[in-house]
Design a protein around this motif. Structure first.
Motif, PDB file in Angstrom:
ATOM      1  N   LYS A   1       0.818  -1.212   0.000  1.00 46.96           N
ATOM      2  CA  LYS A   1       0.000   0.000   0.000  1.00 46.96           C
ATOM      3  C   LYS A   1       0.856   1.269   0.000  1.00 46.96           C
ATOM      4  O   LYS A   1       0.389   2.341  -0.375  1.00 46.96           O
ATOM      5  N   ASP A   2       2.116   1.152   0.440  1.00 47.29           N
ATOM      6  CA  ASP A   2       2.966   2.330   0.489  1.00 47.29           C
ATOM      7  C   ASP A   2       3.224   2.923  -0.895  1.00 47.29           C
ATOM      8  O   ASP A   2       3.372   4.139  -1.038  1.00 47.29           O
ATOM      9  N   SER A   3       3.279   2.086  -1.911  1.00 44.82           N
ATOM     10  CA  SER A   3       3.545   2.568  -3.265  1.00 44.82           C
ATOM     11  C   SER A   3       2.279   2.667  -4.113  1.00 44.82           C
ATOM     12  O   SER A   3       2.338   3.035  -5.282  1.00 44.82           O
ATOM     13  N   ARG A   4       1.145   2.362  -3.509  1.00 43.34           N
ATOM     14  CA  ARG A   4      -0.134   2.396  -4.221  1.00 43.34           C
ATOM     15  C   ARG A   4      -0.684   3.819  -4.228  1.00 43.34           C
ATOM     16  O   ARG A   4      -0.956   4.404  -3.168  1.00 43.34           O
ATOM     17  N   PRO A   5      -0.886   4.439  -5.399  1.00 42.73           N
ATOM     18  CA  PRO A   5      -1.394   5.807  -5.452  1.00 42.73           C
ATOM     19  C   PRO A   5      -2.813   5.924  -4.890  1.00 42.73           C
ATOM     20  O   PRO A   5      -3.616   4.992  -4.985  1.00 42.73           O
ATOM     21  N   LEU A   6      -3.091   7.093  -4.317  1.00 46.43           N
ATOM     22  CA  LEU A   6      -4.417   7.429  -3.812  1.00 46.43           C
ATOM     23  C   LEU A   6      -4.888   8.704  -4.504  1.00 46.43           C
ATOM     24  O   LEU A   6      -4.202   9.723  -4.460  1.00 46.43           O
ATOM     25  N   VAL A   7      -6.061   8.636  -5.132  1.00 46.81           N
ATOM     26  CA  VAL A   7      -6.652   9.793  -5.806  1.00 46.81           C
ATOM     27  C   VAL A   7      -7.819  10.299  -4.967  1.00 46.81           C
ATOM     28  O   VAL A   7      -8.735   9.536  -4.636  1.00 46.81           O
ATOM     29  N   ILE A   8      -7.789  11.591  -4.630  1.00 47.43           N
ATOM     30  CA  ILE A   8      -8.837  12.220  -3.825  1.00 47.43           C
ATOM     31  C   ILE A   8      -9.641  13.116  -4.750  1.00 47.43           C
ATOM     32  O   ILE A   8      -9.105  14.074  -5.315  1.00 47.43           O
ATOM     33  N   SER A   9     -10.926  12.800  -4.925  1.00 45.35           N
ATOM     34  CA  SER A   9     -11.727  13.368  -6.014  1.00 45.35           C
ATOM     35  C   SER A   9     -12.823  14.302  -5.501  1.00 45.35           C
ATOM     36  O   SER A   9     -13.564  13.959  -4.582  1.00 45.35           O
ATOM     37  N   PHE A  10     -12.911  15.472  -6.142  1.00 43.73           N
ATOM     38  CA  PHE A  10     -13.939  16.458  -5.819  1.00 43.73           C
ATOM     39  C   PHE A  10     -14.631  16.938  -7.086  1.00 43.73           C
ATOM     40  O   PHE A  10     -13.992  17.113  -8.123  1.00 43.73           O
TER      41      PHE A  10
ATOM     42  N   LEU B   1       2.075  16.208  -2.407  1.00 43.44           N
ATOM     43  CA  LEU B   1       1.361  15.529  -3.484  1.00 43.44           C
ATOM     44  C   LEU B   1       2.286  15.192  -4.647  1.00 43.44           C
ATOM     45  O   LEU B   1       3.329  15.812  -4.825  1.00 43.44           O
ATOM     46  N   ASN B   2       1.850  14.226  -5.440  1.00 42.58           N
ATOM     47  CA  ASN B   2       2.540  13.928  -6.699  1.00 42.58           C
ATOM     48  C   ASN B   2       1.856  14.560  -7.899  1.00 42.58           C
ATOM     49  O   ASN B   2       2.502  14.812  -8.916  1.00 42.58           O
ATOM     50  N   GLY B   3       0.552  14.812  -7.779  1.00 44.99           N
ATOM     51  CA  GLY B   3      -0.136  15.358  -8.940  1.00 44.99           C
ATOM     52  C   GLY B   3      -1.455  16.017  -8.612  1.00 44.99           C
ATOM     53  O   GLY B   3      -2.113  15.694  -7.610  1.00 44.99           O
ATOM     54  N   VAL B   4      -1.831  16.963  -9.473  1.00 48.15           N
ATOM     55  CA  VAL B   4      -3.140  17.610  -9.433  1.00 48.15           C
ATOM     56  C   VAL B   4      -3.716  17.549 -10.839  1.00 48.15           C
ATOM     57  O   VAL B   4      -3.043  17.900 -11.813  1.00 48.15           O
ATOM     58  N   ILE B   5      -4.964  17.093 -10.947  1.00 51.89           N
ATOM     59  CA  ILE B   5      -5.645  16.976 -12.237  1.00 51.89           C
ATOM     60  C   ILE B   5      -6.807  17.953 -12.255  1.00 51.89           C
ATOM     61  O   ILE B   5      -7.688  17.902 -11.385  1.00 51.89           O
ATOM     62  N   LEU B   6      -6.785  18.852 -13.227  1.00 57.81           N
ATOM     63  CA  LEU B   6      -7.797  19.904 -13.346  1.00 57.81           C
ATOM     64  C   LEU B   6      -8.725  19.555 -14.505  1.00 57.81           C
ATOM     65  O   LEU B   6      -8.321  19.613 -15.667  1.00 57.81           O
ATOM     66  N   VAL B   7      -9.959  19.179 -14.194  1.00 54.39           N
ATOM     67  CA  VAL B   7     -10.932  18.789 -15.205  1.00 54.39           C
ATOM     68  C   VAL B   7     -11.883  19.953 -15.452  1.00 54.39           C
ATOM     69  O   VAL B   7     -12.572  20.408 -14.538  1.00 54.39           O
ATOM     70  N   SER B   8     -11.891  20.470 -16.678  1.00 53.13           N
ATOM     71  CA  SER B   8     -12.757  21.597 -17.041  1.00 53.13           C
ATOM     72  C   SER B   8     -12.598  22.747 -16.051  1.00 53.13           C
ATOM     73  O   SER B   8     -13.547  23.132 -15.354  1.00 53.13           O
TER      74      SER B   8
ATOM     75  N   SER C   1       1.518   6.716   0.666  1.00 52.58           N
ATOM     76  CA  SER C   1       1.099   6.558  -0.733  1.00 52.58           C
ATOM     77  C   SER C   1       1.351   7.821  -1.541  1.00 52.58           C
ATOM     78  O   SER C   1       1.170   8.936  -1.037  1.00 52.58           O
ATOM     79  N   PRO C   2       1.718   7.699  -2.823  1.00 55.64           N
ATOM     80  CA  PRO C   2       1.686   8.874  -3.711  1.00 55.64           C
ATOM     81  C   PRO C   2       0.244   9.382  -3.784  1.00 55.64           C
ATOM     82  O   PRO C   2      -0.682   8.591  -3.985  1.00 55.64           O
ATOM     83  N   LYS C   3       0.076  10.692  -3.614  1.00 57.67           N
ATOM     84  CA  LYS C   3      -1.285  11.232  -3.498  1.00 57.67           C
ATOM     85  C   LYS C   3      -1.580  12.239  -4.610  1.00 57.67           C
ATOM     86  O   LYS C   3      -0.706  13.022  -5.007  1.00 57.67           O
ATOM     87  N   TYR C   4      -2.843  12.200  -5.052  1.00 59.44           N
ATOM     88  CA  TYR C   4      -3.297  13.044  -6.162  1.00 59.44           C
ATOM     89  C   TYR C   4      -4.626  13.686  -5.805  1.00 59.44           C
ATOM     90  O   TYR C   4      -5.485  13.060  -5.170  1.00 59.44           O
TER      91      TYR C   4
END
Length: 490
Positions: free
Chosen positions: A77-86, A212-219, A183-186
């Motif tokens: 789980k330490d290397s498993r990414p976690l995506v937090i979605s809003f 964090l490792n990443g931010v994804i901006l949708v629209s 975890s790598p977090k997004y």
């Protein structure tokens, strides 16, 4: 005896009816499932429940409803990414991306995103659950999330800065409880959710010490970047061109070209020629104005005289009403592929948003059925697709600068923007403009990327774009995890 029995029955009925309709501050239901993603079986657990928001004294004042999907055949789980979605709004539930984009179950809709009956959900063969676990979070008054302390001030939650602060604190607690600090977090946010996650990237790093490792901006929204005046007016034109191309309202030489070829041409014109004419205003020569009107008409599908009457500054609302007025239709705001029918063809704007009514048509029954029948979460609380969050304090919206600072402070952090070409609410060209202006120095641009799709605000509702946009996230996650032992330094 009959009278006594009737009194007892009435007492029981009154007691049941008098029960308050409240959501539990703490709750959890866990179920197990599996889904086939890209041809491979993925077993997972779904945890659905509520987690408190506390005040400074440690007392619960609200509770947030969430859904957490965790792949169960992964040991590390330490290397498993976690995506937090809003999602966005503000005031929108975390239903759209949950039940139509990245989650393991998606709506039953046709390949272009239109409702079909019977309503329901099906497996999502494109979900990112194969490469990352996902938690979908509903801010206060959205979904089943509610204020639980009647003395709590609404101003604690309903504002740009307040929203960022309490949600970042909540995420800290969630990550701790789920044991995912390693975890790598997004963060991923859609629409106003991009304002939210842009600000949270800095807030999490600066006040929660979570990197964090990443931010994804949708629209994405404008994220606090000023574009008033000539820039605002000129930035509309590429979207106008995309929509006119889709509805076959452009001249034949443009209509015969691929959409992206047309947009390259229009973008170049908007930046290099149209903005200078608009900037001159009344001091532009008659020749310059006439040429600009001619080119605006060529790229937008609108009549030259109408453009002249608007002084080259045609608002979105009028465009949605006028583009297909001669056919008796309007076009949608969030996705301009959709058509609407108004009471009368005259007017300055559409009677309703054709695309939003279509989406609510399919999403609302599906999400209510899904939580009850598949995830086993039962409550009398209404699921708020859109909840009451006004008045919303919009002061302090500086999320693009917050995101820039977060990137500058964290060499690991990368950002990807996803936009639909037919989105008239948060246009793809304004999303590009955000990216260009977030870091004017250009020192961070190698960590920013843009992806465009041939659909609207929720590009994933179109089957072809659902597959591609998920794949783009999948690749973004893989590429933003540095090789083991790589130091975070410049």
């Amino acid at each position: 005896m009959k009278i006594k029995a009737l009194i007892v029955l009435l007492a029981i009925t009154t007691s049941v009816m008098a029960q308050d309709r409240k959501i539990d501050v703490e709750s959890k239901v866990v179920t197990t499932h599996e889904v086939t993603i890209k041809g491979k079986r993925v077993p997972y657990s779904a945890t659905v429940g509520t987690q408190p928001v506390w005040d400074n004294n440690g007392d619960p004042i609200a509770t947030l409803f969430y859904t957490y999907y965790e792949r169960t055949d992964v040991k590390d789980k330490d290397s498993r990414p976690l995506v937090i979605s809003f999602n966005g709004g503000p005031g929108s539930a975390s239903v759209w991306m949950h039940l139509a984009y990245t989650g393991p179950r998606i709506l039953k809709i046709d390949d272009e995103g239109y409702p079909i009956q019977p309503y329901g959900v099906k497996d999502n063969p494109n979900s990112i659950l194969d490469v990352a676990d996902i938690v979908f979070v509903n801010p206060v008054n959205t979904g089943y999330s509610r204020i639980t302390d009647p003395k709590a001030s609404r101003s604690t939650f309903f504002g740009v800065r307040q929203d960022i602060a309490y949600l970042s604190e909540w995420v800290n607690t969630f990550v701790t409880r789920a044991n995912r600090w390693s975890s790598p977090k997004y963060l991923i946010g859609e629409s106003y959710g991009t304002t939210r996650v842009g600000g949270m990237a800095y807030e999490l790093q600066n006040n929660q010490w979570m990197y964090l490792n990443g931010v994804i901006l949708v629209s994405p929204t404008d994220m606090g970047i000023d574009r008033s005046g000539p820039v605002e007016a000129a930035n509309r034109l590429p979207y106008f061109a995309a929509t006119a191309w889709y509805h076959k309202q452009l001249p034949s030489d443009l209509q015969s070209k691929d959409l992206l070829e047309v947009l390259d041409e229009v973008e170049s014109y908007a930046i290099n020629k149209f903005i200078p004419v608009l900037a001159k205003g009344a001091w532009a020569t008659e020749s310059e104005k006439n040429e600009a009107i001619k080119m605006f008409a060529r790229y937008s599908g609108l009549d030259e005289e109408i453009i002249r009457q608007h002084n080259l500054d045609v608002p979105y609302n009028f465009f949605w009403k006028d583009l297909l007025r001669h056919e008796g239709h309007t076009v949608g705001r969030l996705d301009s592929r959709y058509k609407g029918i108004d009471r009368m063809d005259a007017g300055m704007g559409p009677d309703f948003n054709a695309e939003l009514t279509s989406w609510l048509h399919s999403f609302t029954p599906a999400i209510n059925q899904y939580f009850m029948n598949e995830l086993g979460y039962k409550t009398d609380i209404k699921y708020n697709m859109f909840g009451p969050v006004n008045p919303w304090d919009r002061s302090g919206d500086n999320s693009a600068e917050s995101l820039r600072k977060a990137m500058a402070m964290n060499p690991y952090l990368k950002v990807m923007t996803q936009s639909g070409y037919y989105d008239g609410a948060t246009t793809y060209f304004n999303a590009k403009y955000n990216m260009w202006q977030t870091d004017p120095s250009g020192k961070l641009k190698d960590r920013m990327s843009f992806k465009g799709y041939r659909s609207g605000h929720m590009m994933y509702l179109r089957a072809e774009d659902l597959a591609q946009s998920n794949e783009d996230i999948r690749e973004f996650i893989k590429n933003s995890i540095p090789p083991a032992g790589t130091p975070a330094k410049y």
